[in-house]
Design an enzyme around this catalytic site. Structure first.
Site, PDB file in Angstrom:
ATOM      1  N   PHE A 140       8.011   9.434   7.666  1.00 47.93           N
ATOM      2  CA  PHE A 140       8.968   7.975   7.420  1.00 47.93           C
ATOM      3  C   PHE A 140      10.010   7.930   6.799  1.00 47.93           C
ATOM      4  O   PHE A 140      11.174   7.418   7.716  1.00 47.93           O
ATOM      5  CB  PHE A 140       7.822   6.878   7.554  1.00 47.93           C
ATOM      6  CG  PHE A 140       6.500   7.364   8.687  1.00 47.93           C
ATOM      7  CD1 PHE A 140       6.943   6.793   9.732  1.00 47.93           C
ATOM      8  CD2 PHE A 140       5.112   6.615   8.303  1.00 47.93           C
ATOM      9  CE1 PHE A 140       5.989   6.632  10.540  1.00 47.93           C
ATOM     10  CE2 PHE A 140       4.507   6.937   8.775  1.00 47.93           C
ATOM     11  CZ  PHE A 140       4.773   6.530  10.117  1.00 47.93           C
ATOM     12  N   GLY A 141       9.992   8.334   5.053  1.00 50.14           N
ATOM     13  CA  GLY A 141      11.153   8.488   4.799  1.00 50.14           C
ATOM     14  C   GLY A 141      12.511   9.191   4.555  1.00 50.14           C
ATOM     15  O   GLY A 141      13.385   8.660   5.935  1.00 50.14           O
ATOM     16  N   GLU A 168     -11.756   2.390   8.431  1.00 48.37           N
ATOM     17  CA  GLU A 168     -11.167   3.054   9.729  1.00 48.37           C
ATOM     18  C   GLU A 168     -11.917   4.014  10.521  1.00 48.37           C
ATOM     19  O   GLU A 168     -12.321   4.570  11.225  1.00 48.37           O
ATOM     20  CB  GLU A 168      -9.313   2.822   9.980  1.00 48.37           C
ATOM     21  CG  GLU A 168      -8.521   1.748  10.308  1.00 48.37           C
ATOM     22  CD  GLU A 168      -7.346   1.983   8.970  1.00 48.37           C
ATOM     23  OE1 GLU A 168      -6.637   1.064  10.393  1.00 48.37           O
ATOM     24  OE2 GLU A 168      -6.630   2.745   8.954  1.00 48.37           O
ATOM     25  N   GLY A 179      11.374  16.884   3.196  1.00 46.25           N
ATOM     26  CA  GLY A 179       9.851  15.552   4.088  1.00 46.25           C
ATOM     27  C   GLY A 179      10.433  15.126   5.338  1.00 46.25           C
ATOM     28  O   GLY A 179      11.469  14.849   5.303  1.00 46.25           O
ATOM     29  N   ASP A 239       6.123   7.013  -1.206  1.00 46.64           N
ATOM     30  CA  ASP A 239       4.787   6.910  -1.960  1.00 46.64           C
ATOM     31  C   ASP A 239       5.168   7.773  -3.030  1.00 46.64           C
ATOM     32  O   ASP A 239       4.357   7.463  -4.154  1.00 46.64           O
ATOM     33  CB  ASP A 239       3.680   7.988  -1.503  1.00 46.64           C
ATOM     34  CG  ASP A 239       2.983   7.285   0.512  1.00 46.64           C
ATOM     35  OD1 ASP A 239       3.742   6.017   0.836  1.00 46.64           O
ATOM     36  OD2 ASP A 239       2.505   7.480   0.910  1.00 46.64           O
ATOM     37  N   ALA A 293       3.581   3.103   5.164  1.00 45.37           N
ATOM     38  CA  ALA A 293       4.271   3.448   6.235  1.00 45.37           C
ATOM     39  C   ALA A 293       5.676   2.649   5.995  1.00 45.37           C
ATOM     40  O   ALA A 293       6.880   3.207   6.019  1.00 45.37           O
ATOM     41  CB  ALA A 293       4.107   3.663   7.664  1.00 45.37           C
TER      42      ALA A 293
END
Length: 438
Positions: A16-17, A177, A13, A317, A328
């Site tokens: 972010f992580g 949003e 992945g 997540d 995030a």
């Protein structure tokens, strides 16, 4: 490629992580491979702005190879994790052409993220795209712009109405949003551009099962968000679940008894109601012999490693730990932490692992121009001040100086001109397009 003789850290992945874990290991004597199904790191918090033409896909997506270009011990591999042999420490990855290859690892960091959940109704996907990937955002942009163009081409109000009705399932941050931005697109950016329709007449329906929008926020902030949605013209329907989606309408059913069923004619349904783990999570759990929660997340220990497998970590997540929010910042901090744990284990073998401690830096949601919410500990901001703070936070966390500058320029241009230039779509089969006109 990985260097022989050096411990190999495989990161699944490039979100972010994964990115933050890789960067934390830049000075460690390891070989790092980031396995990602796409070529870019995507800033997911602004996907809805890409979907509504406010920013380009290039502004929120940075090539992973570019972000890691100065990290000599990092290698990017294009592919999707398909299988794992935990005993022999081998992950099988599939390429976009269907072929597979194997990656051996000494340490494994799984940061594969989540996908949109349809709660047992995967047939909705065909008519109600989610909002988790760049492809999702571009699909939604096509649906939105196409709907206005179709309405313009139709002769009667009755025929136009379903095309000018937009339904959003889910009243969390993404749904709110997205709904607000569709109304801004209709009432600001598209004003005076059409001759047969008034884009400002577009209906935006927001369906949510809770008794208020943004349930993860303070009740007062939630109430302010609802007031802003009312002002900009979003029609909010609370206490209802979407129970059917077709190409021409959407059905909702109330949670309370007696059940009330409503159908709304619309050609555009957008889905933000919940998430679930990606399919690889099930494969990983089975191989490691561990359980998953209802959403497919994998339970992790205090240091984010999988119980019984000290060389495997799950971050972001996909990790189930102490009800951490699916934001995030959790993935960023988790990635950094796991990178630090691996670096410490190599430099100081035998040292006790530090537990992961999440520092809550708050949550933010954009409602409409000049109106956003920011919640951080006891701090509560809304309205114009919240809007400014929201902008600062998002610019600060965007990857790459070029993306930060580009996004600021886009925002400034939109504020100054009320225009959105990221609206290009095409129609038709490429093969047909090659044929000469008859």
């Amino acid at each position: 490629m990985t260097a022989p003789g050096r411990p190999h850290v495989l990161i699944i992945g490039g979100g972010f992580g994964g990115l933050y874990a890789a960067r934390r290991l830049r000075h460690s004597d390891v070989a790092v491979t980031v396995l990602e199904r796409g070529t870019s790191h995507v800033f997911q918090p602004l996907l809805y702005q890409c979907a509504t033409g406010l920013v380009s896909e290039g502004s929120i997506a940075s090539p992973l190879r570019h972000l890691l270009r100065h990290q000599d011990n990092a290698h990017v591999a294009l592919g999707e994790a398909a299988d794992i042999d935990a005993e022999n420490r081998i992950v099988t990855a599939s390429r976009f052409d269907g072929s597979t290859y194997e990656l051996k690892y000494d340490f494994l960091v799984v940061a594969a993220g989540m996908r949109q959940a349809y709660h047992g109704h995967d047939e909705y996907i065909q008519h109600a795209p989610g909002m988790k990937t760049l492809d999702d955002a571009l699909t939604i942009r096509r649906k939105l712009i196409s709907a206005f163009e179709m309405a313009e081409s139709l002769p009667t109000v009755e025929e136009r109405r379903p095309w000018l009705t937009f339904a959003v399932a889910g009243g969390g941050p993404t749904g709110v949003e997205l709904a607000g931005q569709i109304r801004e697109l209709a009432t600001r950016a598209l004003t005076h551009e059409f001759r047969s329709i008034d884009p400002g007449e577009a209906r935006v329906l927001l369906f949510h099962g809770d008794d208020r929008v943004l349930p993860s926020f303070d009740r007062k902030l939630s109430a302010r968000a609802q007031k802003t949605l009312d002002i900009v013209g979003v029609e909010t329907h609370l206490g209802v679940h979407v129970t059917d989606v077709t190409a021409t309408d959407v059905e909702t059913t109330t949670k309370a008894e007696p059940k009330t069923v409503e159908r709304y004619d619309t050609h555009t349904v957008l889905w933000t109601a919940g998430v679930e783990a990606v399919p690889f999570a099930r494969t990983l759990a089975k191989s490691l012999g561990v359980d998953q929660d209802r959403s497919g997340r994998i339970t992790v220990g205090p240091d984010l490693s999988v119980p019984g497998h000290p060389n495997v970590w799950v971050v972001g997540d996909m990790a189930s730990s102490n009800d951490l929010p699916g934001v995030a910042e959790v993935a960023m901090q988790g990635g950094r932490h796991v990178g630090s744990v691996i670096a410490t284990a190599l430099e100081h073998p035998g040292r006790a692992r530090a537990p992961f401690t999440y520092r809550d830096l708050g949550s933010a949601a954009y409602i409409a121009r000049g109106h956003a919410l920011v919640q951080a500990g006891p701090l509560r901001m809304s309205g114009f001040l919240g809007w400014l703070s929201w902008g600062f936070i998002h610019i600060a966390f965007l990857s790459g100086a070029r993306n930060r500058v580009g996004t600021l320029v886009n925002w400034a241009a939109t504020l100054a001109t009320n225009s959105r230039r990221e609206r290009a779509i095409t129609f038709g089969d490429p093969e047909t397009a090659r044929k000469p006109y008859s």
